[in-house]
Design an enzyme around this catalytic site. Structure first.
Site, PDB file in Angstrom:
ATOM      1  N   ASP A   1       0.861  -1.179   0.000  1.00  0.00           N
ATOM      2  CA  ASP A   1       0.000   0.000   0.000  1.00  0.00           C
ATOM      3  C   ASP A   1       0.897   1.228   0.000  1.00  0.00           C
ATOM      4  O   ASP A   1       2.109   1.145   0.250  1.00  0.00           O
ATOM      5  CB  ASP A   1      -0.914  -0.010   1.226  1.00  0.00           C
ATOM      6  CG  ASP A   1      -1.842   1.207   1.293  1.00  0.00           C
ATOM      7  OD1 ASP A   1      -2.386   1.592   0.232  1.00  0.00           O
ATOM      8  OD2 ASP A   1      -2.022   1.769   2.366  1.00  0.00           O
TER       9      ASP A   1
ATOM     10  N   CYS B   1      -4.284  -1.164  -2.156  1.00  0.00           N
ATOM     11  CA  CYS B   1      -4.367   0.282  -2.353  1.00  0.00           C
ATOM     12  C   CYS B   1      -5.365   0.559  -3.466  1.00  0.00           C
ATOM     13  O   CYS B   1      -5.139   0.186  -4.627  1.00  0.00           O
ATOM     14  CB  CYS B   1      -3.000   0.852  -2.720  1.00  0.00           C
ATOM     15  SG  CYS B   1      -3.001   2.632  -3.036  1.00  0.00           S
ATOM     16  N   ASN B   2      -6.473   1.203  -3.138  1.00  0.00           N
ATOM     17  CA  ASN B   2      -7.498   1.500  -4.136  1.00  0.00           C
ATOM     18  C   ASN B   2      -6.992   2.433  -5.229  1.00  0.00           C
ATOM     19  O   ASN B   2      -7.424   2.340  -6.381  1.00  0.00           O
ATOM     20  CB  ASN B   2      -8.713   2.125  -3.447  1.00  0.00           C
ATOM     21  CG  ASN B   2      -9.520   1.121  -2.651  1.00  0.00           C
ATOM     22  OD1 ASN B   2     -10.382   0.439  -3.187  1.00  0.00           O
ATOM     23  ND2 ASN B   2      -9.240   1.028  -1.359  1.00  0.00           N
TER      24      ASN B   2
ATOM     25  N   CYS C   1     -10.629   3.486   0.534  1.00  0.00           N
ATOM     26  CA  CYS C   1      -9.191   3.603   0.771  1.00  0.00           C
ATOM     27  C   CYS C   1      -8.868   2.694   1.938  1.00  0.00           C
ATOM     28  O   CYS C   1      -9.604   2.669   2.935  1.00  0.00           O
ATOM     29  CB  CYS C   1      -8.803   5.046   1.083  1.00  0.00           C
ATOM     30  SG  CYS C   1      -7.074   5.254   1.630  1.00  0.00           S
ATOM     31  N   THR C   2      -7.778   1.925   1.849  1.00  0.00           N
ATOM     32  CA  THR C   2      -7.484   0.953   2.897  1.00  0.00           C
ATOM     33  C   THR C   2      -7.061   1.604   4.213  1.00  0.00           C
ATOM     34  O   THR C   2      -7.046   0.939   5.255  1.00  0.00           O
ATOM     35  CB  THR C   2      -6.393  -0.039   2.441  1.00  0.00           C
ATOM     36  OG1 THR C   2      -5.244   0.681   1.980  1.00  0.00           O
ATOM     37  CG2 THR C   2      -6.928  -0.931   1.332  1.00  0.00           C
TER      38      THR C   2
ATOM     39  N   GLY D   1      -2.835   9.321  -3.240  1.00  0.00           N
ATOM     40  CA  GLY D   1      -4.081   9.896  -3.732  1.00  0.00           C
ATOM     41  C   GLY D   1      -3.959  11.251  -4.370  1.00  0.00           C
ATOM     42  O   GLY D   1      -4.849  11.663  -5.129  1.00  0.00           O
TER      43      GLY D   1
END
Length: 276
Positions: free
Chosen positions: A19, A82-83, A193-194, A52
């Site tokens: 991530d 990780c989105n 989001c993680t 982000g």
């Protein structure tokens, strides 16, 4: 040209999870719970967080670098926890590593659409995830007849990276992004989001008991289990696998925050061959 991993010899190899920072620990905890025999390597790219707000090319380069290190470590599979990476780069990563199981997290839009009663769903995410083609595809594929409202949450990742999981300032930051969604009738909130599951108690307090909050981490662990079993790569067990932590960030700070989120003391190591 990469060489395919051959079971069953690779079954004892570790699974890599990465991530932009410590947020992916929310996924790692679920993997540890569902697949306790698996050896794990977790990479917190905290020296480059948050993803982000970074240019897509930067995010892609970081993901490629981390995958290269996990490949050298002999990982039999990788979980993209990780989105932002999923939304921007997952297709390119899978095309570059076609012989490698790569499991990726994504916002739980489909189950949220099935659960909403008001017909309005909020997706809490980073700016890059909100703007990503991946999220747009999810909404187009699964949200017919439902209004899905992506909401960027600037500063939330940084709070988790600092271990600021509660308190008046954190609650105010959460309320600033959540209350506008509630005001228009959202009754399901997706954690896109993680990092955000570590703020879940605050989010649920702000949202109230009538709002459902969805975390996709359990589904990621189930998919990893399915992919490993399908490829004959599941760890034989029953002994619990070891867990190693790597980071590109400050070792002392990362050690403190990982210990807080993981629930026990850890000794993170420097991410191998990381450029300054």
């Amino acid at each position: 040209m990469t060489t395919a991993l051959v079971p069953p010899l690779a079954a004892c190899a570790p699974v890599g999870v990465f991530d932009s920072g410590v947020g992916g620990l929310s996924v790692l905890l679920e993997i540890r719970c569902q697949l306790p025999a698996e050896r794990l390597i977790y990479v917190a790219d905290s020296g480059h967080a948050p993803y982000g707000d970074k240019p897509p090319a930067y995010v892609q380069a970081r993901a490629e670098h981390i995958l290269a290190q996990l490949r050298r470590a002999g990982c039999k599979a990788v979980v993209v926890a990780c989105n932002t990476v999923t939304g921007l780069s997952i297709q390119a990563l899978r095309e570059r590593h076609p012989d490698w199981p790569i499991v990726a997290i994504e916002p739980a839009v489909k189950p949220a659409v099935a659960l909403t009663r008001s017909g309005i769903v909020g997706v809490l995410a980073t700016r890059n995830t909100v703007a990503s083609p991946g999220l747009a595809r999810l909404i187009a594929a699964h949200a017919a007849g439902v209004r899905v409202l992506p909401q960027a949450c600037p500063g939330w990742v940084e709070r988790v990276e600092r271990g600021e999981l509660d308190g008046p300032e954190t609650e105010a930051a959460v309320a600033q992004q959540v209350r506008p969604l509630l005001a228009v009738g959202a009754d399901v909130l997706v954690l896109g989001c993680t990092h955000y599951p570590f703020l879940r108690p605050v989010i649920e307090r702000v949202a109230g008991p009538s709002v459902i909050v969805l975390d996709p981490a359990p589904a990621v662990a189930r998919e990893l289990a399915r992919r490993l079993a399908q490829a004959g790569l599941a760890a034989p067990g029953p002994a619990p696998g070891d867990v190693a932590f790597w980071t590109s960030g400050d070792l002392a700070q990362t050690q403190r925050v990982i210990a807080l989120l993981w629930g026990q003391a850890v000794q993170p190591q420097r991410l191998p061959d990381d450029p300054a």
